[in-house]
Write a protein that holds these residues in place. Sequence first.
Motif: not given
Length: 80
Positions: A13-14, A17, A23-24, A28
């Motif tokens: 996820v990082d 992004t 943004t995270q 999501y």
Amino acid sequence: MKQVEMMEPWSSVDEVTKHLGVTQDSIYRWIEARGLPAHKIGRLWKFKLSEVDKWVRAGSAEGGEKPASKKPRKAGRGRS
């Protein structure tokens, strides 16, 4: 399947992004509401950046973000 796709590493996820500059929370939300291509491995979400790029190019990330619903504020602060 192409040889390149088979050798493409999984991204976190990082990393997504940073790749998309969002943004995270957006990531999501997009997984849940817009079908961002992601694969859950244990507790972690993993991505193939080529799939993410294809999803973005298809227009799936365009606008239309709904703000979080908020409860209406009560009028006034004290007793009347």
